[in-house]
Enzyme design. Structure first.
Site, PDB file in Angstrom:
ATOM      1  N   TYR A  14      78.846  32.589  73.143  1.00 29.16           N
ATOM      2  CA  TYR A  14      78.476  33.889  72.925  1.00 29.16           C
ATOM      3  C   TYR A  14      77.991  33.853  71.484  1.00 29.16           C
ATOM      4  CZ  TYR A  14      78.589  39.154  72.602  1.00 29.16           C
ATOM      5  OH  TYR A  14      78.200  40.345  72.543  1.00 29.16           O
ATOM      6  N   SER A  24      74.269  40.736  67.924  1.00 23.33           N
ATOM      7  CA  SER A  24      75.517  41.128  67.789  1.00 23.33           C
ATOM      8  C   SER A  24      75.859  40.711  66.395  1.00 23.33           C
ATOM      9  CB  SER A  24      76.575  40.312  68.693  1.00 23.33           C
ATOM     10  OG  SER A  24      78.125  40.288  68.289  1.00 23.33           O
TER      11      SER A  24
HETATM   12  P1  NAP Z   1      79.074  46.327  79.283  1.00 20.59           P
HETATM   13  O1  NAP Z   1      79.783  47.533  79.302  1.00 20.59           O
HETATM   14  O2  NAP Z   1      79.841  44.933  80.138  1.00 20.59           O
HETATM   15  O3  NAP Z   1      77.392  46.508  79.868  1.00 20.59           O
HETATM   16  C1  NAP Z   1      76.725  45.284  80.078  1.00 20.59           C
HETATM   17  C2  NAP Z   1      75.914  45.681  81.450  1.00 20.59           C
HETATM   18  O4  NAP Z   1      74.880  44.388  81.655  1.00 20.59           O
HETATM   19  C3  NAP Z   1      76.702  45.577  82.485  1.00 20.59           C
HETATM   20  O5  NAP Z   1      76.521  46.664  83.523  1.00 20.59           O
HETATM   21  C4  NAP Z   1      76.539  44.156  83.442  1.00 20.59           C
HETATM   22  O6  NAP Z   1      76.822  44.142  84.757  1.00 20.59           O
HETATM   23  C5  NAP Z   1      75.004  43.988  82.840  1.00 20.59           C
HETATM   24  N1  NAP Z   1      74.559  42.587  83.167  1.00 20.59           N
HETATM   25  C6  NAP Z   1      75.368  41.622  82.846  1.00 20.59           C
HETATM   26  N2  NAP Z   1      74.850  40.556  83.144  1.00 20.59           N
HETATM   27  C7  NAP Z   1      73.649  40.925  83.972  1.00 20.59           C
HETATM   28  C8  NAP Z   1      72.407  40.154  84.234  1.00 20.59           C
HETATM   29  N3  NAP Z   1      72.465  38.938  84.317  1.00 20.59           N
HETATM   30  N4  NAP Z   1      71.439  40.918  84.782  1.00 20.59           N
HETATM   31  C9  NAP Z   1      71.441  42.171  84.584  1.00 20.59           C
HETATM   32  N5  NAP Z   1      72.383  42.868  83.892  1.00 20.59           N
HETATM   33  C10 NAP Z   1      73.563  42.201  83.769  1.00 20.59           C
HETATM   34  O7  NAP Z   1      78.458  45.727  77.787  1.00 20.59           O
HETATM   35  P2  NAP Z   1      78.159  46.477  76.459  1.00 20.59           P
HETATM   36  O8  NAP Z   1      79.506  46.456  75.781  1.00 20.59           O
HETATM   37  O9  NAP Z   1      77.535  47.682  76.717  1.00 20.59           O
HETATM   38  O10 NAP Z   1      77.099  45.485  75.806  1.00 20.59           O
HETATM   39  C11 NAP Z   1      75.856  45.694  76.076  1.00 20.59           C
HETATM   40  C12 NAP Z   1      75.001  44.506  75.038  1.00 20.59           C
HETATM   41  O11 NAP Z   1      75.734  44.845  73.641  1.00 20.59           O
HETATM   42  C13 NAP Z   1      75.515  43.205  75.312  1.00 20.59           C
HETATM   43  O12 NAP Z   1      74.132  42.582  75.291  1.00 20.59           O
HETATM   44  C14 NAP Z   1      76.453  42.672  74.329  1.00 20.59           C
HETATM   45  O13 NAP Z   1      76.580  41.401  73.974  1.00 20.59           O
HETATM   46  C15 NAP Z   1      76.135  43.669  73.114  1.00 20.59           C
HETATM   47  N6  NAP Z   1      77.190  43.823  72.049  1.00 20.59           N
HETATM   48  C16 NAP Z   1      78.206  44.809  72.535  1.00 20.59           C
HETATM   49  C17 NAP Z   1      79.220  44.825  71.662  1.00 20.59           C
HETATM   50  C18 NAP Z   1      80.554  45.931  71.922  1.00 20.59           C
HETATM   51  O14 NAP Z   1      81.363  45.858  71.031  1.00 20.59           O
HETATM   52  N7  NAP Z   1      80.561  46.471  73.053  1.00 20.59           N
HETATM   53  C19 NAP Z   1      79.112  44.273  70.211  1.00 20.59           C
HETATM   54  C20 NAP Z   1      78.123  43.473  69.965  1.00 20.59           C
HETATM   55  C21 NAP Z   1      77.150  43.328  70.944  1.00 20.59           C
HETATM   56  P3  NAP Z   1      77.984  43.424  85.447  1.00 20.59           P
HETATM   57  O15 NAP Z   1      79.211  44.287  84.940  1.00 20.59           O
HETATM   58  O16 NAP Z   1      77.630  43.440  86.706  1.00 20.59           O
HETATM   59  O17 NAP Z   1      78.274  42.167  84.609  1.00 20.59           O
END
Ligand code: NAP
Length: 268
Positions: free
Chosen positions: A150, A137
């Site tokens: 985080y 990130s």
């Molecule tokens: P998201 O929509 O919340 O998707 C994340 C997925 O990971 C969810 O389905 C979640 O399930 C699952 N998850 C959480 N804890 C878990 C565990 N212990 N084991 C297996 N699965 C688990 O988030 P996203 O925005 O797509 O983010 C994906 C990645 O990108 C993350 O690493 C995040 O930090 C990174 N990121 C995102 C952004 C952004 O702007 N969106 C920016 C920088 C980095 P639950 O709903 O059950 O928790």
């Protein structure tokens, strides 16, 4: 882009958001994708749409990782790629962050990546090599306030990426990271993210990104097109961390005129 034919790739947290877009992109590029997540229904739906396999999986469980790798090898014979994408966003200012909150975020976002790296080494060595992409990130590139756990987890993911690259290159296993900026997913929808031009002034491109834009970068790094890249990072943030965007407003040094980021940017 194509170039993932015959590759078997595991995507954690692949039910929705960035993980689902990464899985779909790689499937279009020819990969067989194993989607893992805690969300059963959504994970099964995402996997069936791309003719992949869904496995329920908690990335903090070492036994869970063992089962995922074993099931993948049993079903498809090999593991060529891993996208460590699963993550949670949580955080409060340092003074109010509890030890429990801090450790929970580290456990999912950093320990989960550590366990994933360890879990696939043997299978990738057997396959003659592999490619791993860790989703870090921009919170791991700069210090954003209010997000100690985080931010620390994402700085850690970037460091672990480089350490793993130095250790695993001799096995032809490449390890790279992608640093998303603000991307429109369920994680950021909860924090008022809005699509569209002009909705994110801090980024020179003036908008937040969409998950498919992360999918492109990840698919490239997993593919052989990135065959000489390891220990590297691709930042996909609309230019946000390049510096101050030029806007019609001036940067706020005296109070009051800074561009409104439109979304709580300290939990990304
Ligand atoms: P998201 O929509 O919340 O998707 C994340 C997925 O990971 C969810 O389905 C979640 O399930 C699952 N998850 C959480 N804890 C878990 C565990 N212990 N084991 C297996 N699965 C688990 O988030 P996203 O925005 O797509 O983010 C994906 C990645 O990108 C993350 O690493 C995040 O930090 C990174 N990121 C995102 C952004 C952004 O702007 N969106 C920016 C920088 C980095 P639950 O709903 O059950 O928790």
């Amino acid at each position: 882009m194509s170039g993932l034919q015959d590759k078997v790739v595991i995507v954690t947290g692949g039910a929705r958001g960035i993980g689902a877009a990464v899985a779909a992109r790689m499937a279009r590029d020819g990969a067989t994708v194993v989607v893992t997540d805690l969300l059963d229904e959504q994970g099964a739906k995402t996997a069936s749409e791309i003719r992949g396999l869904f496995l329920r999986h908690d990335v903090t469980s070492e036994d869970g990782w063992k089962s995922v790798v074993e099931a993948t090898v049993e079903r498809y014979g090999r593991v060529d790629g891993l996208v460590n994408n699963a993550g949670i966003a949580a955080g409060t200012p340092l003074e109010s962050e509890t030890l429990e909150q801090f450790e929970r975020v580290l456990k999912v976002n950093l320990t989960g990546v550590f366990l994933g790296l360890k879990a696939v080494i043997e299978a990738m060595r057997t396959a003659g090599g592999g490619s791993i992409v860790n989703i870090a990130s921009i919170s791991g590139l700069i210090g954003l306030p209010g997000v100690s756990g985080y931010g620390a987890s994402k700085w850690g993911v970037r460091g672990l990426t480089k350490i793993a690259a130095t250790e695993l290159g001799r096995h032809r296993i490449r390890v790279n990271a992608v640093n998303p900026g603000v991307i429109y997913t369920p994680m950021t929808m909860e924090r008022n993210a809005q699509l569209g031009e002009g909705n994110f002034p801090p980024a020179p491109l003036g908008r937040i990104g969409v998950p498919e834009e992360i999918g492109e970068a990840v698919s490239f790094l997993i593919s052989d097109a990135a065959s000489y890249m390891t220990g590297a990072e691709i930042t996909v943030d609309g230019g946000w961390t390049s510096g101050q965007a030029m806007t019609t407003q001036h940067p706020d040094t005296t109070g009051g005129t800074a561009p409104d980021p439109g979304v709580q940017v300290n939990s990304l």
